[in-house]
Structure formats: structure tokens, C-alpha cells
Design an enzyme around this catalytic site. Structure first.
Site, PDB file in Angstrom:
ATOM      1  N   LYS A  18     -15.488   0.396   2.103  1.00 52.49           N
ATOM      2  CA  LYS A  18     -15.203   0.951   3.435  1.00 52.49           C
ATOM      3  C   LYS A  18     -14.835   2.428   3.337  1.00 52.49           C
ATOM      4  CE  LYS A  18     -11.423  -0.668   5.857  1.00 52.49           C
ATOM      5  NZ  LYS A  18     -10.585   0.416   6.362  1.00 52.49           N
ATOM      6  N   SER A  19     -14.015   2.738   2.366  1.00 55.85           N
ATOM      7  CA  SER A  19     -13.524   4.111   2.228  1.00 55.85           C
ATOM      8  C   SER A  19     -14.683   5.082   1.923  1.00 55.85           C
ATOM      9  CB  SER A  19     -12.534   4.080   1.065  1.00 55.85           C
ATOM     10  OG  SER A  19     -11.643   5.090   1.110  1.00 55.85           O
ATOM     11  N   SER A 159      -1.647  11.192   0.353  1.00 50.95           N
ATOM     12  CA  SER A 159      -2.563  10.457   1.223  1.00 50.95           C
ATOM     13  C   SER A 159      -3.984  10.978   1.053  1.00 50.95           C
ATOM     14  CB  SER A 159      -2.110  10.611   2.677  1.00 50.95           C
ATOM     15  OG  SER A 159      -3.192  10.325   3.541  1.00 50.95           O
ATOM     16  N   ASP A 306      -4.080  -0.551  -0.852  1.00 59.65           N
ATOM     17  CA  ASP A 306      -4.539  -1.564   0.108  1.00 59.65           C
ATOM     18  C   ASP A 306      -4.539  -2.973  -0.484  1.00 59.65           C
ATOM     19  OD1 ASP A 306      -4.844   0.342   2.065  1.00 59.65           O
ATOM     20  OD2 ASP A 306      -6.932   0.753   1.573  1.00 59.65           O
ATOM     21  N   ARG A 337       3.109  -3.873   6.401  1.00 61.79           N
ATOM     22  CA  ARG A 337       2.655  -4.831   5.374  1.00 61.79           C
ATOM     23  C   ARG A 337       3.787  -5.352   4.501  1.00 61.79           C
ATOM     24  NH1 ARG A 337      -3.214  -2.149   4.033  1.00 61.79           N
ATOM     25  NH2 ARG A 337      -4.235  -3.009   5.891  1.00 61.79           N
ATOM     26  N   ARG A 380      -6.158  -7.355   6.209  1.00 58.80           N
ATOM     27  CA  ARG A 380      -5.810  -7.623   4.799  1.00 58.80           C
ATOM     28  C   ARG A 380      -4.806  -8.777   4.686  1.00 58.80           C
ATOM     29  NH1 ARG A 380      -9.212  -4.229   2.586  1.00 58.80           N
ATOM     30  NH2 ARG A 380      -9.311  -2.088   3.338  1.00 58.80           N
TER      31      ARG A 380
END
Ligand code: S3P
Length: 428
Positions: A18-19, A159, A306, A337, A380
Site C-alpha cells: 500500500k505504501s 514519520s 503498522d 492501536r 489492522r
């Protein structure tokens, strides 16, 4: 959906990363070259990026498992750009608009609207953009083609989304950019720029893009390690499992999960190593293994940012305690999360404790039979619950639709891997 107990077997492939998919579209759309992106991630987050790029005049379309993308005469979007649930889309379109000097308004769904946009906004202001957020979040407005005032940035946090937004601002404005204190975050943007002939050098902490000139060509996206992670962990924790996942990206800035599992004693083989457009790829095989608890420091957490929810499922059966540090950013993902891990593991009788920076998980014999997990709309968490269910279910989740953000087709593929030894007739 109810996830059943049971081993995973056979050979599978997972969706494209995805990234990397987001980056391939954003970077390719900065030029007039027509680029085919093979194996684009099929999830809804990529629909958000395709929509965002189309709204500024680039052409991006899915074509089966691939996509065709080409820049165009870029213009300000007529309506607010809806980034749906996708934090990467929001941050990268901010960098794009800042670089191209486009006036845009951005919005997103409820979860995205509570996620922090101020860190990226602050750094883009230093680039010369005017960014107005709503209390640090979406909806926001970005404007101004001011001359670049700053091309040298010291990152305010580790980030990859901020780093990539600044690199895209450089690519779209034709400005060289240097970055410091990148903190080991994923380097897919840098690798793709390099494979498309940009003059760029980088390591875990610094990036110097000396020229923003690029020559994009067709590219093939590796399988997503973040998607493979659910199958890998389920195979390692569930007796009787043996599974191979083909063509998975194992970029070292993403492969913290593999390192952590190997340290815990997991039997995982990394075979058939090769490279696709500067990204390392391999086939991964995993089988049921006895695990021990370990300490995971923040530099490893960044490389598995992730995968911490699914890693917590491995920690839940490991002998002894696992401590995971550097988790504060996890509270600002698609859901909180840390809270999700605690709620999920406690529903299986596993003891957890957390403070602002770390979580402790005491492994044992989890039992989630009859439990139900609240996903908080987070893909996730939903898929991590499948692995916990395979180990000690049946376990129900309240919302499986959120999985489509990154992995449409996950639920039937999971059921097929659990029934790999049975014929279709037996399953009917
Ligand atoms: C991503 C970077 C990470 C990750 C996110 C995707 C990316 O976020 O959690 O899911 O594609 O750049 P941060 O960059 O905020 O750490």
C-alpha cells in the site's frame, strides 16, 4: 464475521504494498510520462489517492490489478478533496499541492479527521505554503505558490509521511530538498525516486535530493509485508501451520516484524531474494513455532510501525513477557492501536499494561473462544483478530468492512488458507 480456530497451510500471495502504491502514483503523476504500475494495492486507500490525483488534473486509473498514471495540466481541485480513511493520501497530497502551488481543501472520514495534520502542516509552512488546519486536523486548506524559503528540513518526527510530503513538494516544485533526523522511517519514496533516475542519496537519518528531475518508467509493486504479517503470525502461533507467501517486500525499513519474530524463535525462512526497482523482495515461509518474549526497542518499532497490533498476538502466546517501546505514535493511527491491542488481548485473558511510551504483554495460553473484538473501524485490528481467532477462537469482530481499506478479499483468502487441505466439495 467470525474467525475460526485452525492452522493455515499452502502457498499464497498478498496484495501489492500500500505504501509503495501511493508513492508510485504520486511521483509518476508529477511528469508527463505514461507509467504502468503493476500490482497496485487494491484497497480503498488507493482509491482515495486516485481520486485526489484526478481532482488536480492528473490521470490515474485502475486497470485490473494494475494502474495507468500520467501527469497533466495540474489545476486546483474544484471541490474539497476527500481523502476517505487514508492518512498517506492526505499527507502526500498536501506535499503535492504545496509543491505545485495549488489551492486545495482537504477532508476525510471521521477517523481521518481526528488524526494529526499539524506536524506535516508546520513543515510545509516552512517550505512557503499557507496551511490552515481545523485545530491541527482535517478539514484543512492549503494555498500559495510562494518561493521556496527553506529547502533544508529537520524532521519534527520520525514519520515517513512527513518525509515523503516534503520530497513530493520538492519534486512538484522542481526544488532540491535535504532532510535530517529522519529517524529510520520507511524509505520507499527515496528508493523509487532513485530507481526513476533522480539524483538522490539517503540513509536511515538523512536524505539529499540534489535534483528533482525524474524519468519514471513502468514498475511492479512487491507484495505488502504489512498484509503478509497476519498470515505469518497466524502460521507461527497456530499448531499444524505451514505457509509460504510469494513475492513479499522485505525492505529493511519495513521488516521489523520479521526481525522481532525471528528473535522470538519463530521458524521463518526468507528465500528467493531479489530486487524489484530498488525494493528487496523474497518468498517467506513460516511454520508453527514455540516463541519467547523479547524486548522491542523504539528503533525496531519504527520499522514495524503498522505491525505492532499483529505482533501483540505473537507476544500473547510467547513464553514470558514482551515489552514494546516507542508506541506513542500508535495512538494516532486509524484508531488508538494501543487501546485496540489491550482490548483485544484482554478479551482472550491475556494480561497487558501500558504507559505513554511502552506496552507490556505477558504471554500464556490465550482463550478467545466466544470473544468479540471491536475493530474501531481499523483494518489492522480486524485482521489481527483473525490471527488470534486461528489460535484460540472462534472470535467475532464487529466490523469486517474496514478491511477493504488495504486488503479486499482478505476474509475468503483467510478461510481458504485454513482449509487448504480440503477440497471445494468438502467445503460446500
Ligand atoms: C506510512 C507511514 C507510516 C505508517 C502508515 C503508512 C507511509 O506512518 O504508519 O500506515 O506510507 O508513509 P508515519 O509516517 O506517520 O509513521
Amino acid at each position: 464475521v467470525i474467525f475460526q480456530r485452525g492452522a493455515l497451510r499452502g502457498e499464497i500471495a498478498v496484495p501489492g504494498d500500500k505504501s509503495i502504491s501511493h508513492r508510485a502514483l504520486f511521483i509518476a503523476a508529477s511528469t508527463q510520462a505514461k507509467v504502468r504500475v503493476q500490482n497496485l494495492n487494491p484497497g480503498r486507500d488507493l482509491d482515495a489517492t486516485i481520486g485526489a490525483l484526478s481532482s488536480i488534473g492528473a490521470s490515474a486509473k485502475r486497470d485490473g490489478p494494475d494502474a495507468e498514471v500520467q501527469g497533466g495540466r495540474l489545476h486546483a481541485p474544484e471541490a474539497p478533496v476527500n481523502c476517505l480513511n487514508s492518512g498517506t493520501t492526505a499527507r502526500l497530497i498536501m506535499g503535492t499541492c504545496a509543491g505545485a502551488g495549488l489551492h486545495a481543501r482537504l477532508q476525510g472520514d471521521e477517523s481521518l479527521s481526528s488524526r494529526p495534520m499539524e506536524p506535516v502542516a508546520a513543515q510545509l509552512r516552512a517550505f512557503g505554503s499557507r496551511v490552515t488546519t481545523s485545530g491541527g486536523a482535517l478539514p484543512l486548506e492549503i494555498a500559495g505558490q510562494l518561493p521556496a524559503q527553506t529547502r533544508h528540513f529537520i524532521l519534527l518526527s520520525a514519520s515517513a509521511q512527513i518525509k515523503s510530503a516534503l520530497l513530493l513538494a520538492g519534486v512538484y516544485s522542481g526544488t532540491p530538498v535535504t532532510l535530517e533526523r529522519c529517524g529510520g522511517s520507511r524509505d520507499h519514496t527515496e528508493r523509487l525516486l532513485k530507481s526513476w533516475n533522480a539524483d538522490i542519496v539517503f540513509d536511515a537519518d538523512r536524505v539529499a535530493m540534489r535534483s528533482a528531475h525524474i524519468e519514471p518508467r513502468d514498475t511492479r509493486i512487491p507484495g505488502d509485508l504489512s498484509a503478509a504479517a497476519f498470515f505469518l503470525v497466524a502460521a507461527v502461533v497456530t499448531p499444524g501451520s505451514r505457509l509460504t507467501i510469494r513475492d513479499v517486500g522485505i525492505n529493511p525499513s519495513r521488516s521489523g516484524l520479521l526481525d522481532a519474530l525471528l528473535q522470538m524463535g519463530a521458524r521463518i525462512e526468507i528465500g528467493n531474494r531479489r530486487e524489484w526497482d530498488c525494493e528487496p523482495v523474497a518468498d517467506l515461509s513460516a511454520e508453527f513455532s514455540a516463541l519467547r518474549g523479547i524486548t522491542i526497542d523504539s528503533s525496531l518499532t519504527v520499522r514495524a510501525i503498522d505491525e505492532i497490533v499483529i505482533l501483540s498476538v505473537a507476544a500473547a502466546v510467547a513464553q514470558g513477557q514482551t515489552r514494546i517501546a516507542g508506541i506513542s505514535d500508535l495512538r494516532g493511527k486509524e484508531s488508538d492501536r494501543v487501546a485496540a491491542i489491550e482490548q483485544m488481548l484482554r478479551s482472550a485473558g491475556v494480561a497487558t499494561e501500558s504507559d505513554t511510551n511502552a506496552i507490556w504483554i505477558t504471554g500464556g495460553i490465550p482463550n478467545a473462544a466466544g470473544a468479540s473484538v471491536q475493530t474501531g473501524g481499523d483494518h489492522r485490528t480486524a485482521m489481527a483478530a483473525a490471527a488470534l481467532g486461528a489460535l484460540c477462537g472462534p472470535l467475532e469482530i464487529d466490523d469486517a468492512a474496514c478491511i477493504d481499506v488495504s486488503f479486499p478479499g482478505f476474509v475468503p483468502q483467510w478461510a481458504a488458507a485454513q482449509n487448504a487441505d480440503r477440497t471445494i466439495a468438502e467445503l460446500r
